[in-house]
Write an enzyme that holds these catalytic residues in place. Sequence first.
Site, mmCIF file in Angstrom:
data_model
loop_
_atom_site.group_PDB
_atom_site.id
_atom_site.type_symbol
_atom_site.label_atom_id
_atom_site.label_comp_id
_atom_site.label_asym_id
_atom_site.label_seq_id
_atom_site.Cartn_x
_atom_site.Cartn_y
_atom_site.Cartn_z
ATOM 1 N N GLU A 262 1.051 -1.082 0.085
ATOM 2 C CA GLU A 262 -0.100 -0.090 0.023
ATOM 3 C C GLU A 262 0.835 0.601 -0.370
ATOM 4 O O GLU A 262 2.176 1.065 0.635
ATOM 5 C CB GLU A 262 -1.087 -0.017 1.207
ATOM 6 C CG GLU A 262 -1.667 -1.058 0.905
ATOM 7 C CD GLU A 262 -3.165 -1.358 2.183
ATOM 8 O OE1 GLU A 262 -2.850 0.341 3.064
ATOM 9 O OE2 GLU A 262 -3.592 -1.779 2.352
ATOM 10 N N HIS A 281 -7.678 1.172 1.639
ATOM 11 C CA HIS A 281 -7.667 1.277 2.129
ATOM 12 C C HIS A 281 -8.760 2.048 2.794
ATOM 13 O O HIS A 281 -7.861 2.943 4.203
ATOM 14 C CB HIS A 281 -6.497 1.436 3.347
ATOM 15 C CG HIS A 281 -6.591 0.712 4.433
ATOM 16 N ND1 HIS A 281 -4.851 -0.388 5.063
ATOM 17 C CD2 HIS A 281 -7.320 0.116 5.399
ATOM 18 C CE1 HIS A 281 -5.571 -0.505 6.411
ATOM 19 N NE2 HIS A 281 -7.186 -0.308 6.330
HETATM 20 P P1 NAD Z 1 -11.148 -8.626 15.967
HETATM 21 O O1 NAD Z 1 -10.016 -9.034 16.664
HETATM 22 O O2 NAD Z 1 -12.547 -8.403 16.765
HETATM 23 O O3 NAD Z 1 -11.612 -10.059 15.445
HETATM 24 C C1 NAD Z 1 -10.439 -11.083 14.642
HETATM 25 C C2 NAD Z 1 -11.283 -12.834 14.409
HETATM 26 O O4 NAD Z 1 -10.052 -13.508 14.019
HETATM 27 C C3 NAD Z 1 -11.295 -13.224 16.297
HETATM 28 O O5 NAD Z 1 -12.607 -13.684 16.293
HETATM 29 C C4 NAD Z 1 -10.101 -14.215 16.109
HETATM 30 O O6 NAD Z 1 -10.344 -15.178 16.864
HETATM 31 C C5 NAD Z 1 -10.056 -14.499 14.725
HETATM 32 N N1 NAD Z 1 -9.080 -15.785 14.310
HETATM 33 C C6 NAD Z 1 -8.539 -15.260 14.776
HETATM 34 N N2 NAD Z 1 -7.508 -16.293 13.880
HETATM 35 C C7 NAD Z 1 -8.214 -16.923 13.180
HETATM 36 C C8 NAD Z 1 -7.533 -17.345 12.184
HETATM 37 N N3 NAD Z 1 -6.221 -18.230 11.963
HETATM 38 N N4 NAD Z 1 -8.881 -17.960 11.328
HETATM 39 C C9 NAD Z 1 -9.708 -17.706 11.610
HETATM 40 N N5 NAD Z 1 -10.077 -16.624 12.588
HETATM 41 C C10 NAD Z 1 -9.385 -15.778 13.251
HETATM 42 O O7 NAD Z 1 -10.601 -7.992 14.839
HETATM 43 P P2 NAD Z 1 -11.554 -6.553 14.250
HETATM 44 O O8 NAD Z 1 -11.423 -5.731 15.055
HETATM 45 O O9 NAD Z 1 -13.073 -8.007 14.260
HETATM 46 O O10 NAD Z 1 -10.895 -6.277 12.790
HETATM 47 C C11 NAD Z 1 -10.872 -7.168 11.687
HETATM 48 C C12 NAD Z 1 -9.378 -7.229 11.089
HETATM 49 O O11 NAD Z 1 -9.711 -5.920 10.306
HETATM 50 C C13 NAD Z 1 -7.882 -6.867 11.655
HETATM 51 O O12 NAD Z 1 -7.198 -7.595 10.369
HETATM 52 C C14 NAD Z 1 -7.497 -5.072 11.425
HETATM 53 O O13 NAD Z 1 -6.576 -4.991 10.431
HETATM 54 C C15 NAD Z 1 -9.260 -5.637 10.002
HETATM 55 N N6 NAD Z 1 -9.510 -3.580 10.114
HETATM 56 C C16 NAD Z 1 -9.436 -3.422 9.076
HETATM 57 C C17 NAD Z 1 -9.391 -1.858 8.900
HETATM 58 C C18 NAD Z 1 -9.724 -1.066 7.037
HETATM 59 O O14 NAD Z 1 -10.059 0.276 6.649
HETATM 60 N N7 NAD Z 1 -10.221 -2.299 6.458
HETATM 61 C C19 NAD Z 1 -10.096 -0.931 9.907
HETATM 62 C C20 NAD Z 1 -9.727 -2.078 11.080
HETATM 63 C C21 NAD Z 1 -9.356 -2.877 11.108
#
Ligand code: NAD
Length: 307
Positions: A262, A281
């Site tokens: 990115e 993003h």
């Molecule tokens: P979260 O921690 O609430 O949820 C993540 C989930 O993934 C958890 O339930 C965890 O148990 C699960 N997990 C962990 N390892 C795993 C695996 N190997 N297989 C399947 N599931 C697994 O996180 P969140 O707040 O829901 O965020 C999720 C993602 O979104 C993160 O990567 C974060 O960086 C990304 N994000 C992106 C943006 C964007 O602008 N696009 C913004 C915020 C967050």
Amino acid sequence: MNVVKVLVAAPLHEKAIEVLKNAGFEVVCEEYPDEDKLIELAKDVEAIIVRSKPKVTRKVIEAAPKLKVIGRAGVGLDNIDLDAAKERGIKVVNSPGASSRSVAELVVALMFAVARKIAFADRKMRGGVWAKKQCMGIELEGKTIGVVGFGRIGYNVAKLAKALGMNVLLYDPYPDEERAKEVGGKFVSLEELLKESDVVTLHVPLIDATYHMINEERLKLMKPTAILINAARGAVIDTEALVKALGEGWIAGAGLDVFEEEPLPEGHPLTKFDNVVLTPHIGASTVEAQMRAGVQVAEQIVEILKK
Ligand code: NAD
């Protein structure tokens, strides 16, 4: 009287600034200072607030004898030297849930954009082409969505998908059955989810176990009519494998908000596909998410400094 000074080193919603000022703090704002400037500004502050920038390095922390708390308005903490903070007993706070709904809404937008070829149609219209015949789409109602990672964002996506009348499949190594019930979702293996879903959406953190989790082998499990959405982290998908999958028609399309590199380099192979919708993003880029993130961090800082 000693006034508590807080340094806001990144753009922060005015409501968050208000929270700090109402607590009687002196607020110093300097948008994204470089390290030298940050060191100079940090020398008499008790709190520093950042976003994904600037970097709060060990040098900055060591130059701030009064520092008690570092606030990150948002999720990732990779721009903060957590070891250096810990050694000094400095607390680090963030706002992980503030953008969940916004990211989930973008996921739904990407889903529709790919399913109804909206970006493609728009591009054609601007080029003077009435591409009605090429814009046959699919409905989402009655289709199956597979949510990989059922955390904060995954849950919000599943809730919205349920409201659209979609069947919900879930995969998470730590299944929360209560929440699954709420969204009418069913936990299955990753393999089953990939085989059964019409839309696969990724919501896992980027860790060793999820790096290139969606690789060639797993893309081949997906239906040729399926849509892949990624608003987690770029490296959860093996980009080279995805380009191959799109090129050879293993899947029908993709909606991507995050990339291994990115900004996405100009002319990248992903930009060549009509059935791919790309956004830079912007999952958390809403007025509401930014306000929530700022206010949540400001409130935590007030609580810590008022003790
Ligand atoms: P979260 O921690 O609430 O949820 C993540 C989930 O993934 C958890 O339930 C965890 O148990 C699960 N997990 C962990 N390892 C795993 C695996 N190997 N297989 C399947 N599931 C697994 O996180 P969140 O707040 O829901 O965020 C999720 C993602 O979104 C993160 O990567 C974060 O960086 C990304 N994000 C992106 C943006 C964007 O602008 N696009 C913004 C915020 C967050």
